[in-house]
Design a protein around this motif. Sequence first.
Motif, PDB file in Angstrom:
ATOM      1  N   PHE A  91      53.284 -28.341 -20.108  1.00 23.29           N
ATOM      2  CA  PHE A  91      52.197 -27.424 -20.448  1.00 23.29           C
ATOM      3  C   PHE A  91      50.890 -27.931 -19.864  1.00 23.29           C
ATOM      4  CE2 PHE A  91      52.274 -30.635 -23.736  1.00 23.29           C
ATOM      5  CZ  PHE A  91      50.932 -30.960 -23.894  1.00 23.29           C
ATOM      6  N   SER A 130      50.208 -20.273 -25.767  1.00 22.78           N
ATOM      7  CA  SER A 130      50.421 -19.123 -24.885  1.00 22.78           C
ATOM      8  C   SER A 130      51.585 -19.412 -23.942  1.00 22.78           C
ATOM      9  CB  SER A 130      49.137 -18.870 -24.083  1.00 22.78           C
ATOM     10  OG  SER A 130      49.308 -17.823 -23.174  1.00 22.78           O
ATOM     11  N   GLY A 131      52.299 -18.353 -23.578  1.00 23.57           N
ATOM     12  CA  GLY A 131      53.372 -18.481 -22.600  1.00 23.57           C
ATOM     13  C   GLY A 131      54.693 -18.881 -23.240  1.00 23.57           C
ATOM     14  N   VAL A 163      43.387 -23.582 -25.611  1.00 22.76           N
ATOM     15  CA  VAL A 163      44.761 -23.145 -25.843  1.00 22.76           C
ATOM     16  C   VAL A 163      45.720 -24.022 -25.041  1.00 22.76           C
ATOM     17  CG1 VAL A 163      44.169 -20.743 -26.336  1.00 22.76           C
ATOM     18  CG2 VAL A 163      44.689 -21.402 -24.015  1.00 22.76           C
ATOM     19  N   ARG A 193      46.445 -27.420 -20.729  1.00 26.10           N
ATOM     20  CA  ARG A 193      45.453 -26.868 -21.657  1.00 26.10           C
ATOM     21  C   ARG A 193      44.385 -26.156 -20.850  1.00 26.10           C
ATOM     22  NH1 ARG A 193      45.497 -29.386 -26.951  1.00 26.10           N
ATOM     23  NH2 ARG A 193      47.048 -31.030 -27.019  1.00 26.10           N
ATOM     24  N   GLU A 194      43.889 -25.088 -21.415  1.00 28.67           N
ATOM     25  CA  GLU A 194      42.770 -24.394 -20.782  1.00 28.67           C
ATOM     26  C   GLU A 194      41.889 -23.781 -21.864  1.00 28.67           C
ATOM     27  OE1 GLU A 194      44.380 -20.043 -19.470  1.00 28.67           O
ATOM     28  OE2 GLU A 194      45.112 -21.702 -18.250  1.00 28.67           O
ATOM     29  N   ASP A 232      54.061 -24.119 -19.510  1.00 27.35           N
ATOM     30  CA  ASP A 232      54.437 -23.906 -18.116  1.00 27.35           C
ATOM     31  C   ASP A 232      55.958 -23.876 -17.951  1.00 27.35           C
ATOM     32  OD1 ASP A 232      51.744 -23.963 -17.150  1.00 27.35           O
ATOM     33  OD2 ASP A 232      51.774 -26.146 -17.322  1.00 27.35           O
ATOM     34  N   VAL A 258      49.002 -23.848 -22.857  1.00 28.22           N
ATOM     35  CA  VAL A 258      49.764 -22.865 -22.075  1.00 28.22           C
ATOM     36  C   VAL A 258      51.079 -23.510 -21.652  1.00 28.22           C
ATOM     37  CG1 VAL A 258      49.775 -21.367 -20.051  1.00 28.22           C
ATOM     38  CG2 VAL A 258      47.616 -21.838 -21.238  1.00 28.22           C
ATOM     39  N   ARG A 299      39.809 -20.564 -23.104  1.00 27.53           N
ATOM     40  CA  ARG A 299      39.759 -19.108 -22.922  1.00 27.53           C
ATOM     41  C   ARG A 299      38.695 -18.515 -23.842  1.00 27.53           C
ATOM     42  NH1 ARG A 299      46.154 -17.358 -22.842  1.00 27.53           N
ATOM     43  NH2 ARG A 299      46.682 -18.471 -20.928  1.00 27.53           N
ATOM     44  N   GLN A 354      46.882 -20.353 -30.644  1.00 28.36           N
ATOM     45  CA  GLN A 354      46.403 -21.290 -29.629  1.00 28.36           C
ATOM     46  C   GLN A 354      47.512 -21.696 -28.659  1.00 28.36           C
ATOM     47  OE1 GLN A 354      44.522 -24.041 -32.624  1.00 28.36           O
ATOM     48  NE2 GLN A 354      43.041 -24.223 -30.970  1.00 28.36           N
TER      49      GLN A 354
END
Length: 123
Positions: free
Chosen positions: A57, A15-16, A111, A59-60, A115, A113, A62, A13
């Motif tokens: 970060f 990413s990046g 998730v 959240r998004e 930044d 993400v 997916r 969960q």
Amino acid sequence: MLIQSAYDLKTWQISGGPGWVTTDHYDIEARAEGNPGLGEKLQMFRPLLADRFQLKFHRETRQMPIYSLGVAKNGPKLQATASGVRGYISAGRVQEQLGLKLEAGKGPIEVLVIDHVEKPSDN
């Protein structure tokens, strides 16, 4: 692992971020006032991550692989048991025993993400 714990997430969960985020290890020594529980202690990592690691970060949601539990074609075969009686299910025959099936698909998963993140500065 710190991000996972602080935000109650699974590895998949997140990413990046640069590669060191998953490979570098840090020792954290801290004292908390009172007697906070585990959940409170884990939430205390959030400001530490923002301050010391400059974590930013968003959240998004997916579409990711999921399993959904559904009723098999012959219907459910669930039965109540007497109080105190323990039942069991053998592996590999859940659909035959319970009339349920797992179906692979895709569904919305939240998730985190990354930044921006930096290696922490020395104390």
